[in-house]
Design a protein around this motif. Structure first.
Motif, PDB file in Angstrom:
ATOM      1  N   LEU A 291      -0.415 -42.052  77.026  1.00 46.60           N
ATOM      2  CA  LEU A 291      -0.496 -41.358  75.743  1.00 46.60           C
ATOM      3  C   LEU A 291      -1.282 -42.150  74.706  1.00 46.60           C
ATOM      4  CD1 LEU A 291       3.091 -39.821  75.371  1.00 46.60           C
ATOM      5  CD2 LEU A 291       1.020 -38.800  76.302  1.00 46.60           C
ATOM      6  N   GLU A 292      -1.741 -43.349  75.077  1.00 44.36           N
ATOM      7  CA  GLU A 292      -2.551 -44.177  74.179  1.00 44.36           C
ATOM      8  C   GLU A 292      -1.836 -44.391  72.850  1.00 44.36           C
ATOM      9  OE1 GLU A 292      -6.331 -42.211  74.040  1.00 44.36           O
ATOM     10  OE2 GLU A 292      -6.692 -42.459  76.177  1.00 44.36           O
ATOM     11  N   ILE A 293      -0.599 -44.885  72.947  1.00 44.86           N
ATOM     12  CA  ILE A 293       0.231 -45.054  71.758  1.00 44.86           C
ATOM     13  C   ILE A 293      -0.279 -46.211  70.896  1.00 44.86           C
ATOM     14  CG2 ILE A 293       2.562 -45.460  70.899  1.00 44.86           C
ATOM     15  CD1 ILE A 293       2.203 -42.815  72.365  1.00 44.86           C
ATOM     16  N   PHE A 294      -0.488 -47.371  71.508  1.00 44.80           N
ATOM     17  CA  PHE A 294      -0.912 -48.547  70.743  1.00 44.80           C
ATOM     18  C   PHE A 294      -2.377 -48.917  70.979  1.00 44.80           C
ATOM     19  CE2 PHE A 294       3.697 -49.129  71.276  1.00 44.80           C
ATOM     20  CZ  PHE A 294       4.061 -49.215  69.946  1.00 44.80           C
ATOM     21  N   ARG A 295      -2.950 -48.460  72.078  1.00 46.46           N
ATOM     22  CA  ARG A 295      -4.350 -48.750  72.384  1.00 46.46           C
ATOM     23  C   ARG A 295      -5.035 -47.485  72.867  1.00 46.46           C
ATOM     24  NH1 ARG A 295      -1.939 -53.426  74.681  1.00 46.46           N
ATOM     25  NH2 ARG A 295      -2.514 -55.344  73.618  1.00 46.46           N
ATOM     26  N   GLY A 296      -6.266 -47.315  72.416  1.00 43.88           N
ATOM     27  CA  GLY A 296      -7.041 -46.168  72.859  1.00 43.88           C
ATOM     28  C   GLY A 296      -7.609 -46.378  74.242  1.00 43.88           C
ATOM     29  N   ALA A 297      -8.445 -45.448  74.673  1.00 43.95           N
ATOM     30  CA  ALA A 297      -9.006 -45.506  76.022  1.00 43.95           C
ATOM     31  C   ALA A 297      -9.854 -46.746  76.241  1.00 43.95           C
ATOM     32  CB  ALA A 297      -9.831 -44.243  76.286  1.00 43.95           C
ATOM     33  N   ASN A 298     -10.458 -47.285  75.167  1.00 43.24           N
ATOM     34  CA  ASN A 298     -11.314 -48.470  75.302  1.00 43.24           C
ATOM     35  C   ASN A 298     -10.536 -49.779  75.217  1.00 43.24           C
ATOM     36  OD1 ASN A 298     -10.619 -48.480  72.636  1.00 43.24           O
ATOM     37  ND2 ASN A 298     -12.715 -48.458  71.834  1.00 43.24           N
ATOM     38  N   GLY A 299      -9.198 -49.698  75.132  1.00 44.60           N
ATOM     39  CA  GLY A 299      -8.382 -50.904  75.105  1.00 44.60           C
ATOM     40  C   GLY A 299      -8.160 -51.483  73.718  1.00 44.60           C
ATOM     41  N   SER A 300      -8.783 -50.905  72.689  1.00 43.32           N
ATOM     42  CA  SER A 300      -8.609 -51.403  71.326  1.00 43.32           C
ATOM     43  C   SER A 300      -7.657 -50.493  70.560  1.00 43.32           C
ATOM     44  CB  SER A 300      -9.959 -51.482  70.619  1.00 43.32           C
ATOM     45  OG  SER A 300     -10.443 -50.184  70.346  1.00 43.32           O
ATOM     46  N   GLU A 302      -8.431 -48.686  68.048  1.00 40.52           N
ATOM     47  CA  GLU A 302      -9.138 -47.461  67.677  1.00 40.52           C
ATOM     48  C   GLU A 302      -8.877 -46.374  68.723  1.00 40.52           C
ATOM     49  OE1 GLU A 302     -13.699 -45.939  66.726  1.00 40.52           O
ATOM     50  OE2 GLU A 302     -13.276 -48.035  67.217  1.00 40.52           O
ATOM     51  N   GLY A 303      -8.594 -45.170  68.259  1.00 41.34           N
ATOM     52  CA  GLY A 303      -8.347 -44.069  69.168  1.00 41.34           C
ATOM     53  C   GLY A 303      -6.913 -43.945  69.617  1.00 41.34           C
ATOM     54  N   SER A 304      -6.034 -44.788  69.098  1.00 37.21           N
ATOM     55  CA  SER A 304      -4.618 -44.748  69.477  1.00 37.21           C
ATOM     56  C   SER A 304      -3.812 -43.934  68.471  1.00 37.21           C
ATOM     57  CB  SER A 304      -4.050 -46.167  69.547  1.00 37.21           C
ATOM     58  OG  SER A 304      -4.006 -46.746  68.246  1.00 37.21           O
ATOM     59  N   LEU A 305      -2.586 -43.557  68.864  1.00 32.49           N
ATOM     60  CA  LEU A 305      -1.694 -42.879  67.931  1.00 32.49           C
ATOM     61  C   LEU A 305      -1.363 -43.795  66.759  1.00 32.49           C
ATOM     62  CD1 LEU A 305       0.150 -40.504  67.170  1.00 32.49           C
ATOM     63  CD2 LEU A 305       1.955 -41.592  68.523  1.00 32.49           C
ATOM     64  N   LEU A 306      -1.178 -45.086  67.028  1.00 32.12           N
ATOM     65  CA  LEU A 306      -0.877 -46.039  65.965  1.00 32.12           C
ATOM     66  C   LEU A 306      -1.955 -46.008  64.892  1.00 32.12           C
ATOM     67  CD1 LEU A 306       0.751 -48.411  64.770  1.00 32.12           C
ATOM     68  CD2 LEU A 306      -0.565 -49.944  66.256  1.00 32.12           C
ATOM     69  N   ALA A 307      -3.217 -46.010  65.310  1.00 33.09           N
ATOM     70  CA  ALA A 307      -4.312 -45.984  64.341  1.00 33.09           C
ATOM     71  C   ALA A 307      -4.327 -44.669  63.568  1.00 33.09           C
ATOM     72  CB  ALA A 307      -5.645 -46.194  65.048  1.00 33.09           C
ATOM     73  N   ALA A 308      -4.023 -43.562  64.255  1.00 33.37           N
ATOM     74  CA  ALA A 308      -4.022 -42.261  63.590  1.00 33.37           C
ATOM     75  C   ALA A 308      -2.898 -42.139  62.566  1.00 33.37           C
ATOM     76  CB  ALA A 308      -3.901 -41.148  64.624  1.00 33.37           C
TER      77      ALA A 308
END
Length: 858
Positions: A291-300, A302-308
């Motif tokens: 679900l990319e909670i803390f890290r986005g698809a690129n591993g950073s 950015e793009g995560s739920l946390l960032a949103a």
């Protein structure tokens, strides 16, 4: 130490400075490089120099046959980070006093740095927690755990819980370093265990820096005593623990390791909390990743739920949001308090913007206090504390204008500390250095004695400037300079071309490459006067700074409570801005089993689409969808439709909305009603672990097994393409059986969204009463498809795979040939296609209102 033995063998006469080095070096743990301060450089010697030169790219030199490598003192932070990244520890031996001519500088070991025990602001990510995790392995092959963020003093032990539950916690904590008992770890690693929990924990530890301690450092009785002594309490009962708590050994090992690192017991630990998995919504490691909670698809980030979800403007606020998202509470009272606070802040949008402007001036109080309590004193950080105290009255004034109890409840925890603020304003200069040894951090007029010493220093230095001009005139040497070094004091430097003009009263001091250095009797006397005034001035400033630090630490508990309230206000204000900007709604939460979302949207995808269409910021390009699930009624939703139509986005957005709601945040929907979820499980995407011997299909089955073995009727499950990693028959059989198992024979089951291309599964609703069919709509035109992104009731009739392949850019010849092969396969009399035709016949008959017999697939 081998390095120390080498020195003893090679150096016939050890200098006092070298003896200092040897005394420090022999006490260090293995795998540690010693940085030894010499003037403006940190030096590495012998084997440390060889290793350091390779890691850092330093030039390897020699002195009296001994290898040396040096790095600039002021650039040490970057070098230290590179050493830590290489998997080694760093010991720092600093100068404890200013250098004086003819005297050996006192030096001492000040820190041993490891990835999990760094404290300095430039060595940690300001917006992330920085945990050190200790694991203690029990005789029954289980384990106990404790973790500590030394930068903030957050200190916890794990209560009773299964291995999979604790591993979920560890993954969310994302510790920077793990410590284990050496022998117990070796035995545990050697176990021929086949359960997935053992393998997952082993992989987790192997993926992080790991340090070992002697097993006795994890003994429970010794751990209890360390905890009591460090927290300055007589019993752990006040923290809700017993003296027999199995994780106290791990808690004590953390204190021992931190004490070694700080060269003193940690001074910022005040409480010990117990983590109880039953009180929070659990997210297993696969779900956090899928679900990319803390890290986005690129591993950073950015793009995560946390960032949103992150609208914070302070580092403590960002860390608090991370903690809330890692452990969403199951307490309705707390969740509704957070929801109501956002609602109250929304009522006055102008004031919320002003509030955030003041919050931007707030510094990282928890970490500033942590460093002060651990004897890392920095004038600039004390200035940051002063700046924060100046903002608190302004923040309280804004919060006082709100009528709601939730906002006022947080505001009541803010303490203004006017006396301390006034003291720091009067005592600290406007421009503050990073180091105490630089001086100049105490404000003029604050202390009469310091003002007198500074005037002496300024007058003496003016005398030196005048003397230089006079000597240039007297000797006729225009380039005559009076300079100063810590090793040689003040001197008169004359180039060799002017040596014939040197007066008789000059006394030679030193020869350098292109010049000679001299002094006079009057210069020597003035040097003593200046150095004496300088030393006394810095000593007095340090004394005054210590008094200011003590005044701050006397109020540290109150300041920590204020810092916690400021972080919470920051998170809530950020959520308020999020709700206003993105039109979020306040979800209704209760203990029921219904999950209903009207016009729900994916929080991350929606923000990404707007950024990509920045010129059309006023329009919404994300298509919202409704969802209805119930553990006792519409329990399982089978979702069919073509690739690229949005099935995966839809099922993920439901899970993310539920998770956001259970942190207390408002959600991207028109209306939302959620019966509390105890666990969220997901199995999406295709990934492998080839290095660990796991194929894509094995990873899929491991994650599916975890879900089936641990889900409860209060859980939320999203599954995407179960069974696609093997043959069609095997995959269909597994997918069918999984749906039946989740449905079960009881009256309730976990709320489940099941996206699939197996259209045969749409018939399972005929024998499972709580299964419903949905599909993602598409429109066809001239043999092409248009994605509508709308989820509707009913099953899809086909997958449109060839049309999607055309959109991907496959050659026309491949597309045409695929159509020919498909027509042949559909005309084939294989049992699988007979099954497809049988299903089509059933659907057509039902559409015409005819009765059909029950079809048993398995």
């Amino acid at each position: 130490m081998a390095g120390c033995d080498f020195f003893h063998q090679q150096i016939m006469a050890i200098t006092p400075m070298m003896q200092q080095y040897l005394d420090v070096r022999r006490e260090l743990p293995a795998n540690t490089l010693l940085l030894f301060r010499l003037g403006d450089f940190y030096e590495l010697f012998d084997e440390d120099a060889r290793i350091g030169s390779q890691i850092l790219g330093l030039t390897l030199t020699q002195r009296n046959g001994q290898p040396m490598a040096g790095l600039p003192y002021h650039a040490a932070d970057a070098y230290i980070q590179r050493i830590l990244a290489a998997g080694r520890k760093v010991a720092v031996c600093d100068q404890m006093e200013p250098p004086r001519p003819g005297k050996i500088v006192k030096r001492a070991l000040t820190r041993i740095l490891s990835p999990g025990t760094t404290l300095e602001d430039h060595q940690v990510d300001a917006r992330k927690n920085h945990y050190l995790l200790a694991l203690d392995f029990a005789k029954d092959n289980g384990f106990h755990a404790a973790w500590l963020d030394l930068t903030t003093g957050d200190y916890a032990v794990a209560g009773e819980g299964r291995a999979d539950q604790l591993l979920s916690v560890f993954t969310a904590l994302d510790p920077r370093e793990v410590i284990v008992p050496e022998q117990a770890w070796a035995r545990w690693r050697a176990l021929d265990a086949h359960d997935s929990g053992h393998k997952a924990l082993l992989n987790f530890c192997n993926d992080r820096p790991l340090s070992t301690l002697a097993d006795y450092q994890f003994a429970r009785e010794e751990g209890l005593q360390r905890v009591l002594e460090t927290l300055k309490v007589l019993s752990v009962e006040g923290f809700g623990l017993t003296r027999m708590h199995p994780a106290l050994g791990a808690a004590g090992a953390l204190i021992h390791y931190a004490t070694e690192s700080l060269c003193a017991p940690p001074g910022n630990l005040r409480t010990l909390r117990e983590y109880r998995p039953g009180g929070v919504l659990l997210l297993d490691p696969a779900t956090l990743r899928n679900l990319e909670i803390f890290r986005g698809a690129n591993g950073s980030r950015e793009g995560s739920l946390l960032a949103a979800m992150d609208g914070t403007v302070t580092a403590p606020g960002a860390r608090l949001l991370e903690r809330w998202l890692a452990a969403p509470p199951l307490e309705l009272v707390e969740l509704k308090r957070r929801q109501c606070a956002v609602g109250e802040l929304l009522e006055a949008p102008g004031m919320t913007g002003e509030l955030q402007e003041y919050l931007k001036c707030v510094r990282d109080l928890p970490r500033i206090l942590g460093r002060l309590r651990n004897r890392l004193k920095n004038p600039r950080e004390l200035g940051g504390l002063r700046d924060t105290l100046q903002q608190i009255p302004l923040i309280r004034q804004i919060l006082a204008q709100y009528d709601g109890d939730s906002v006022r409840g947080v505001a009541s925890r803010l303490s203004e500390q006017p006396e301390l603020c006034d003291l720091l304003e009067r005592g600290l200069a406007d421009d503050l250095p990073n180091e105490l040894v630089e001086g100049g951090f105490i404000r003029d007029t604050y202390d009469a004695e310091l003002d007198h010493l500074r005037s002496l220093t300024r007058d003496s230095k003016s005398w030196i400037t005048s003397l230089e001009a006079e000597e240039q005139k007297r000797t006729g040497i225009k380039n005559l300079k009076i300079r100063y070094t810590g090793a040689f004091g003040y001197y008169i430097e004359i180039t060799k071309s002017n040596l014939h003009l040197v007066p008789d009263d000059y006394i030679r001091k030193q020869t350098v490459v292109n010049a000679e250095r001299y002094y006079t009797t009057s210069l020597k006397e003035k040097e003593k006067e200046i150095l004496h005034a300088d030393e006394k001035s810095i000593a007095r400033e340090t004394e005054l700074f210590e008094a200011l630090s003590t005044a701050v630490l006397d109020k540290a508990d109150s300041l920590e409570a204020t810092a916690a309230a400021l972080a919470e206000i920051d998170v809530l204000a950020g959520w308020t801005r999020l709700a206003r900007e993105w039109d979020y709604c306040k979800p209704e939460l209760d203990e029921g089993d219904v999950l209903e979302i009207e016009s729900g949207r994916h929080p991350v995808v929606e923000q990404t689409l707007r950024r990509e269409r920045h010129g059309l910021a006023g329009t919404r390009s994300f298509v919202p969808n409704d969802t209805l699930l119930s553990a006792s009624d519409e329990q399982v939703a089978i979702i069919t439709g073509p690739n690229m139509a949005g099935k995966s986005t839809y099922i993920r957005q439901v899970a993310l909305i539920a998770l956001m709601a259970q942190t207390g945040c408002w959600v991207p929907a028109k209306r939302c009603h959620i019966g509390l979820v105890d666990r969220v499980f997901s199995r999406v995407g295709a990934s492998d672990e080839l290095a660990r011997g796991n194929s894509t299909f094995m990873v899929e089955m491991n994650e599916t097994a975890n879900i089936l073995n641990n889900a409860t009727p209060r859980s939320l499950i999203i599954l995407d393409e179960i069974g696609r990693g093997t043959s069609t028959y095997d995959g269909l059989a597994i997918a069918w059986a999984v749906v039946e198992y989740l449905h079960g024979s009881e009256e309730r089951g976990p709320r489940t969204l099941f996206a699939t291309h197996y259209h045969e599964l749409t018939q399972i609703d005929r024998q499972c009463a709580r299964v419903r069919n949905y599909s993602v709509a598409v429109k066809e035109w001239n043999d092409e498809i248009i994605f509508v992104r709308q989820v509707k009731k009913g099953a899809a009739d086909r997958s449109y795979g060839i049309q999607v392949a055309r959109l991907a850019g496959l050659p026309v010849s491949v597309i045409n040939r695929a159509k020919e092969v498909l027509e042949k396969l559909e005309a084939d009399d294989s049992s699988h296609n007979l099954l497809r035709r049988r299903l089509k016949t059933i659907r057509n008959a039902e559409a015409n209102g005819k009765e059909t017999g029950q079809m048993a697939l398995f």
